[in-house]
Design a protein around this motif. Structure first.
Motif, PDB file in Angstrom:
ATOM      1  N   ARG A  31       0.828  -1.185   0.000  1.00 47.48           N
ATOM      2  CA  ARG A  31       0.000   0.000   0.000  1.00 47.48           C
ATOM      3  C   ARG A  31       0.875   1.253   0.000  1.00 47.48           C
ATOM      4  N   SER A  32       0.356   2.282  -0.587  1.00 40.63           N
ATOM      5  CA  SER A  32       1.035   3.558  -0.600  1.00 40.63           C
ATOM      6  C   SER A  32       1.293   4.021   0.839  1.00 40.63           C
ATOM      7  N   ASN A  33       2.469   4.564   1.086  1.00 40.29           N
ATOM      8  CA  ASN A  33       2.834   5.108   2.405  1.00 40.29           C
ATOM      9  C   ASN A  33       3.254   4.052   3.436  1.00 40.29           C
ATOM     10  N   VAL A  34       3.300   2.787   3.041  1.00 45.90           N
ATOM     11  CA  VAL A  34       3.642   1.732   4.000  1.00 45.90           C
ATOM     12  C   VAL A  34       5.131   1.757   4.371  1.00 45.90           C
ATOM     13  N   GLY A  35       5.947   2.340   3.479  1.00 42.95           N
ATOM     14  CA  GLY A  35       7.376   2.451   3.778  1.00 42.95           C
ATOM     15  C   GLY A  35       8.287   1.657   2.849  1.00 42.95           C
ATOM     16  N   LYS A  36       7.863   1.429   1.612  1.00 42.00           N
ATOM     17  CA  LYS A  36       8.676   0.658   0.659  1.00 42.00           C
ATOM     18  C   LYS A  36       9.979   1.382   0.323  1.00 42.00           C
ATOM     19  N   SER A  37       9.848   2.651  -0.052  1.00 43.77           N
ATOM     20  CA  SER A  37      11.043   3.406  -0.434  1.00 43.77           C
ATOM     21  C   SER A  37      11.954   3.598   0.778  1.00 43.77           C
ATOM     22  N   SER A  38      11.352   3.822   1.942  1.00 44.42           N
ATOM     23  CA  SER A  38      12.142   3.966   3.171  1.00 44.42           C
ATOM     24  C   SER A  38      12.906   2.682   3.480  1.00 44.42           C
ATOM     25  N   LEU A  39      12.275   1.543   3.259  1.00 47.10           N
ATOM     26  CA  LEU A  39      12.940   0.261   3.542  1.00 47.10           C
ATOM     27  C   LEU A  39      14.145   0.064   2.621  1.00 47.10           C
ATOM     28  N   ARG A  51      13.200   8.061  -3.141  1.00 43.62           N
ATOM     29  CA  ARG A  51      12.446   9.212  -2.631  1.00 43.62           C
ATOM     30  C   ARG A  51      11.293   8.749  -1.767  1.00 43.62           C
ATOM     31  N   THR A  52      11.187   9.370  -0.598  1.00 49.78           N
ATOM     32  CA  THR A  52      10.089   9.029   0.302  1.00 49.78           C
ATOM     33  C   THR A  52       9.258  10.284   0.540  1.00 49.78           C
ATOM     34  N   SER A  53       8.066  10.101   1.046  1.00 50.31           N
ATOM     35  CA  SER A  53       7.217  11.246   1.330  1.00 50.31           C
ATOM     36  C   SER A  53       6.158  10.874   2.338  1.00 50.31           C
ATOM     37  N   SER A  54       5.766  11.841   3.155  1.00 50.30           N
ATOM     38  CA  SER A  54       4.688  11.573   4.098  1.00 50.30           C
ATOM     39  C   SER A  54       3.333  11.600   3.380  1.00 50.30           C
ATOM     40  N   PRO A  56       0.942  10.049   0.662  1.00 48.20           N
ATOM     41  CA  PRO A  56       0.865   8.797  -0.095  1.00 48.20           C
ATOM     42  C   PRO A  56       0.917   9.041  -1.599  1.00 48.20           C
ATOM     43  N   GLY A  57       1.384   8.054  -2.336  1.00 45.27           N
ATOM     44  CA  GLY A  57       1.413   8.151  -3.786  1.00 45.27           C
ATOM     45  C   GLY A  57       2.698   8.736  -4.319  1.00 45.27           C
ATOM     46  N   LYS A  58       3.766   8.689  -3.502  1.00 42.10           N
ATOM     47  CA  LYS A  58       5.038   9.285  -3.921  1.00 42.10           C
ATOM     48  C   LYS A  58       5.634   8.525  -5.115  1.00 42.10           C
ATOM     49  N   THR A  59       5.737   7.214  -4.993  1.00 43.00           N
ATOM     50  CA  THR A  59       6.362   6.428  -6.050  1.00 43.00           C
ATOM     51  C   THR A  59       5.292   5.980  -7.042  1.00 43.00           C
ATOM     52  N   GLN A  60       5.334   6.537  -8.246  1.00 40.59           N
ATOM     53  CA  GLN A  60       4.294   6.205  -9.220  1.00 40.59           C
ATOM     54  C   GLN A  60       4.851   5.472 -10.430  1.00 40.59           C
ATOM     55  N   THR A 142       5.907  -3.038   8.800  1.00 41.99           N
ATOM     56  CA  THR A 142       6.680  -1.799   8.982  1.00 41.99           C
ATOM     57  C   THR A 142       6.121  -0.963  10.133  1.00 41.99           C
ATOM     58  N   LYS A 143       6.884   0.032  10.519  1.00 46.49           N
ATOM     59  CA  LYS A 143       6.487   1.044  11.511  1.00 46.49           C
ATOM     60  C   LYS A 143       6.270   0.433  12.896  1.00 46.49           C
ATOM     61  N   ILE A 144       7.062  -0.570  13.238  1.00 50.87           N
ATOM     62  CA  ILE A 144       6.890  -1.206  14.554  1.00 50.87           C
ATOM     63  C   ILE A 144       7.248  -0.254  15.695  1.00 50.87           C
ATOM     64  N   ASP A 145       7.926   0.842  15.361  1.00 45.34           N
ATOM     65  CA  ASP A 145       8.229   1.850  16.406  1.00 45.34           C
ATOM     66  C   ASP A 145       6.959   2.487  16.965  1.00 45.34           C
ATOM     67  N   LYS A 146       5.833   2.285  16.272  1.00 42.60           N
ATOM     68  CA  LYS A 146       4.572   2.913  16.713  1.00 42.60           C
ATOM     69  C   LYS A 146       3.806   2.039  17.708  1.00 42.60           C
ATOM     70  N   SER A 174      11.518  -1.393  11.680  1.00 41.43           N
ATOM     71  CA  SER A 174      11.304   0.048  11.815  1.00 41.43           C
ATOM     72  C   SER A 174      12.340   0.752  10.951  1.00 41.43           C
ATOM     73  N   ASN A 175      11.875   1.392   9.901  1.00 44.54           N
ATOM     74  CA  ASN A 175      12.784   2.170   9.065  1.00 44.54           C
ATOM     75  C   ASN A 175      13.224   3.424   9.822  1.00 44.54           C
ATOM     76  N   LEU A 176      12.301   3.942  10.598  1.00 44.77           N
ATOM     77  CA  LEU A 176      12.583   5.164  11.346  1.00 44.77           C
ATOM     78  C   LEU A 176      13.694   4.946  12.367  1.00 44.77           C
TER      79      LEU A 176
HETATM   80  P1  GTP Z   1       4.528   5.288  -1.937  1.00 43.47           P
HETATM   81  O1  GTP Z   1       5.740   5.702  -2.658  1.00 43.47           O
HETATM   82  O2  GTP Z   1       3.469   6.347  -1.861  1.00 43.47           O
HETATM   83  O3  GTP Z   1       3.962   3.998  -2.409  1.00 43.47           O
HETATM   84  O4  GTP Z   1       4.915   5.078  -0.369  1.00 43.47           O
HETATM   85  P2  GTP Z   1       6.090   4.177   0.256  1.00 43.47           P
HETATM   86  O5  GTP Z   1       5.549   2.852   0.608  1.00 43.47           O
HETATM   87  O6  GTP Z   1       7.313   4.212  -0.587  1.00 43.47           O
HETATM   88  O7  GTP Z   1       6.361   4.942   1.649  1.00 43.47           O
HETATM   89  P3  GTP Z   1       7.598   5.886   2.065  1.00 43.47           P
HETATM   90  O8  GTP Z   1       8.834   5.076   2.194  1.00 43.47           O
HETATM   91  O9  GTP Z   1       7.637   7.084   1.178  1.00 43.47           O
HETATM   92  O10 GTP Z   1       7.162   6.281   3.547  1.00 43.47           O
HETATM   93  C1  GTP Z   1       5.939   6.937   3.802  1.00 43.47           C
HETATM   94  C2  GTP Z   1       6.021   7.684   5.127  1.00 43.47           C
HETATM   95  O11 GTP Z   1       6.137   6.752   6.199  1.00 43.47           O
HETATM   96  C3  GTP Z   1       7.226   8.608   5.250  1.00 43.47           C
HETATM   97  O12 GTP Z   1       6.826   9.765   5.939  1.00 43.47           O
HETATM   98  C4  GTP Z   1       8.215   7.805   6.060  1.00 43.47           C
HETATM   99  O13 GTP Z   1       9.104   8.608   6.811  1.00 43.47           O
HETATM  100  C5  GTP Z   1       7.285   7.028   6.992  1.00 43.47           C
HETATM  101  N1  GTP Z   1       7.870   5.735   7.428  1.00 43.47           N
HETATM  102  C6  GTP Z   1       8.392   4.767   6.642  1.00 43.47           C
HETATM  103  N2  GTP Z   1       8.811   3.721   7.388  1.00 43.47           N
HETATM  104  C7  GTP Z   1       8.555   4.031   8.668  1.00 43.47           C
HETATM  105  C8  GTP Z   1       8.772   3.350   9.913  1.00 43.47           C
HETATM  106  O14 GTP Z   1       9.272   2.228  10.002  1.00 43.47           O
HETATM  107  N3  GTP Z   1       8.334   3.998  11.047  1.00 43.47           N
HETATM  108  C9  GTP Z   1       7.726   5.230  11.007  1.00 43.47           C
HETATM  109  N4  GTP Z   1       7.335   5.754  12.156  1.00 43.47           N
HETATM  110  N5  GTP Z   1       7.543   5.901   9.862  1.00 43.47           N
HETATM  111  C10 GTP Z   1       7.946   5.313   8.704  1.00 43.47           C
END
Ligand code: GTP
Ligand code: MG
Length: 212
Positions: A31-39, A51-54, A56-60, A142-146, A174-176
């Motif tokens: 799903r968008s915003n799940v943290g793929k690019s961050s991982l 590139r990441t973004s808060s 959703p829909g950053k990577t198209q 992802t985001k287990i820090d939450k 946790s990517n963060l």
């Molecule tokens: P699309 O490109 O839209 O498909 O999204 P994506 O899945 O690539 O997500 P992206 O890596 O851009 O991360 C989306 C947001 O979630 C950003 O603001 C990241 O900083 C945040 N994020 C990613 N991973 C984590 C994590 O493990 N923990 C927390 N707290 N935030 C995270």
């Protein structure tokens, strides 16, 4: 093998823009915003290669990253992005499908799920598609820090029970906070070796090593 180079190869919006099928690839879906690019950045110790973004829909586009000239990570566009029209969604869907169906050296598909969210219809669809293509799939929460420890354990067990994913195919990240990547790397090494690719990433010395 240590990571000595990680480069952005390019983006594809159509099948003719995919790089040659000469290297093994691992694709990251979810799903968008799940943290793929961050991982991808976290795995490669790079702050902003992908590139990441808060929002959703950053990577198209389908984005290809080449590591050590030996293998690639493939960042897929996220699904479930509400602001996109139905027609656009269908177009993306078939484009992602084209990649997943046709790619000969695609080793495995890594499905990312936000540990806090209920698994959605589109997540289940993706997992079914992964299985229908003959892949096993790996699930990264992802985001287990939450969440706290017991919530994470529960979420993990839910994926096991409800989606039928074996325990050893589920990873928590946790990517963060830069936590959890080594078990995932180990599984990538195993996958490469099973498919006959001589790729074995070593644990890198980094500040997170002591808490990973
Ligand atoms: P699309 O490109 O839209 O498909 O999204 P994506 O899945 O690539 O997500 P992206 O890596 O851009 O991360 C989306 C947001 O979630 C950003 O603001 C990241 O900083 C945040 N994020 C990613 N991973 C984590 C994590 O493990 N923990 C927390 N707290 N935030 C995270
Ligand atoms: Mg992205």
């Amino acid at each position: 093998m240590k990571i000595t180079s990680a480069t952005f190869l390019g983006s594809a919006v159509g099948g003719d823009q995919f790089p040659p099928e000469d290297l093994p690839e691992l694709a990251f879906a979810g799903r968008s915003n799940v943290g793929k690019s961050s991982l991808i950045n976290y795995l490669l110790n790079r702050r902003s290669l992908a590139r990441t973004s808060s929002t959703p829909g950053k990577t198209q586009t389908i984005n290809f990253y080449e590591i050590n000239g030996a293998f690639r990570f493939v960042d897929l566009p996220g699904y479930g992005y509400a602001k996109v029209s139905k027609a656009e969604k269908a177009k993306w869907g078939s484009f992602i499908e084209l990649y997943l169906r046709e790619r000969k050296k695609l080793v495995e598909i890594i499905l990312l799920l936000d540990v806090r969210r209920k698994v959605g219809e589109d997540d289940i669809q993706m997992l079914n598609f992964i299985r229908a293509m003959g892949y096993q799939g790996r699930v990264v929460l992802t985001k287990i820090d939450k969440l706290n420890q017991s919530q994470i354990v529960r979420a993990r067990r839910d994926i096991e029970d409800k989606l039928g994913v074996p325990k050893e195919h589920i990873f928590i990240i946790s990517n963060l906070k830069a936590k959890g990547k080594y078990p995932l790397w180990e599984s990538f090494n195993k996958l490469f070796q099973e498919k006959g690719f001589p790729i074995n990433l070593e644990r890198q010395i980094s500040p997170e090593q002591k808490n990973a």
